[in-house]
Structures are given as structure tokens and as C-alpha cells.
Write a protein that holds these residues in place. Structure first.
Motif, PDB file in Angstrom:
ATOM      1  N   ARG A  21      20.854  17.016  60.228  1.00  0.00           N
ATOM      2  CA  ARG A  21      19.214  17.082  60.388  1.00  0.00           C
ATOM      3  C   ARG A  21      18.527  15.780  60.487  1.00  0.00           C
ATOM      4  N   GLU A  22      17.236  15.821  60.699  1.00  0.00           N
ATOM      5  CA  GLU A  22      16.509  14.485  60.798  1.00  0.00           C
ATOM      6  C   GLU A  22      16.297  13.768  59.451  1.00  0.00           C
ATOM      7  N   PRO A  23      16.157  12.322  59.779  1.00  0.00           N
ATOM      8  CA  PRO A  23      15.962  11.684  58.376  1.00  0.00           C
ATOM      9  C   PRO A  23      14.896  12.035  57.839  1.00  0.00           C
ATOM     10  N   HIS A  24      13.752  12.626  58.015  1.00  0.00           N
ATOM     11  CA  HIS A  24      12.509  13.047  57.257  1.00  0.00           C
ATOM     12  C   HIS A  24      13.186  14.398  56.501  1.00  0.00           C
ATOM     13  N   GLU A  25      13.916  15.024  57.169  1.00  0.00           N
ATOM     14  CA  GLU A  25      14.451  16.374  56.448  1.00  0.00           C
ATOM     15  C   GLU A  25      15.393  16.033  55.304  1.00  0.00           C
ATOM     16  N   GLU A  27      14.619  13.551  53.232  1.00  0.00           N
ATOM     17  CA  GLU A  27      13.807  13.140  52.006  1.00  0.00           C
ATOM     18  C   GLU A  27      13.432  14.479  51.290  1.00  0.00           C
ATOM     19  N   ARG A  28      13.393  15.566  51.818  1.00  0.00           N
ATOM     20  CA  ARG A  28      13.267  16.688  50.987  1.00  0.00           C
ATOM     21  C   ARG A  28      14.262  17.240  50.079  1.00  0.00           C
ATOM     22  N   ARG A  30      19.047  16.834  50.010  1.00  0.00           N
ATOM     23  CA  ARG A  30      20.255  16.266  50.551  1.00  0.00           C
ATOM     24  C   ARG A  30      21.419  16.582  49.684  1.00  0.00           C
ATOM     25  N   HIS A  60      19.222  22.675  58.972  1.00  0.00           N
ATOM     26  CA  HIS A  60      18.381  23.280  57.846  1.00  0.00           C
ATOM     27  C   HIS A  60      18.646  24.629  57.769  1.00  0.00           C
ATOM     28  N   SER A 100      14.025  10.780  47.692  1.00  0.00           N
ATOM     29  CA  SER A 100      14.349  10.049  48.914  1.00  0.00           C
ATOM     30  C   SER A 100      15.547   9.205  49.083  1.00  0.00           C
TER      31      SER A 100
END
Length: 102
Positions: A21-25, A27-28, A30, A60, A100
Motif C-alpha cells: 500500500r501507499e504511505p498515506h494508507e 497512516e490509517r 498497519r 487494501h 502514524s
């Protein structure tokens, strides 16, 4: 392509989970200890992927991780896609970190 459920992979010892997944994902939510290489960077960073063990790919909901698993298999890595991705991992009540990454 081989697939595994989140509960099945969580029950294994000493696994390598590759989160594409992308870095911003991240943050939600992990999975602590997972290796993070966004799918778009996988070709350039493939040397970071272990070759001496099975790698379980996760995203995701399972689409990007299936692409990653297929690519890794094509270059000789034993890769298994985690079905349902982080969404299914969460639905099954498996451990996640929601702050985060540091």
C-alpha cells in the motif's frame, strides 16, 4: 497464484508480510513488523524482498497484492497473496496499529 486468509497467515510463525500500500494508507492502519514497499516502487526495490522464505503480499483489499505476488513469483520468489487485504485483516479482529508510523 497461491492465496491465504489473514487468519491463516497470522497463525504462522516468523512470516514476512510485504505491504504494498501507499504511505498515506499506512497512516490509517498497519501491521507491525511488515515490510512496506508501495506497488509502484516494487520493481526498483525488489532487492529488499527476501528470497529465502515465503513472502505474503498484502494491500487494501487484495488487488495490488495479487499483482505483487504474481510479479514476485515470476522472478522466482515464493509469494502468497493475502486475500481481502488489510480490510479483511481488520474484520477478522487481527492486530493492527492505527497511529502514524514513526
Amino acid at each position: 497464484m497461491q492465496e491465504i486468509t489473514p487468519a491463516e497467515v497470522h497463525a504462522l510463525d516468523d512470516v514476512v508480510i510485504l505491504d504494498v500500500r501507499e504511505p498515506h494508507e499506512l497512516e490509517r492502519a498497519r501491521i507491525d513488523g511488515a515490510l512496506h514497499i508501495p506497488l509502484g516502487e516494487l520493481l526498483a526495490r525488489v532487492d529488499e524482498v527476501p528470497r529465502d522464505t515465503t513472502v505474503y503480499t498484502l494491500c487494501h483489499v487484495g488487488g495490488r497484492s495479487a499483482q505483487a505476488a504474481a510479479y514476485l513469483e515470476s522472478i522466482g520468489v515464493d509469494a502468497v497473496n493475502v486475500t481481502g487485504g488489510i480490510v479483511e485483516w481488520h474484520r477478522q479482529g487481527l492486530p493492527l496499529t492505527f497511529d502514524s508510523p514513526s
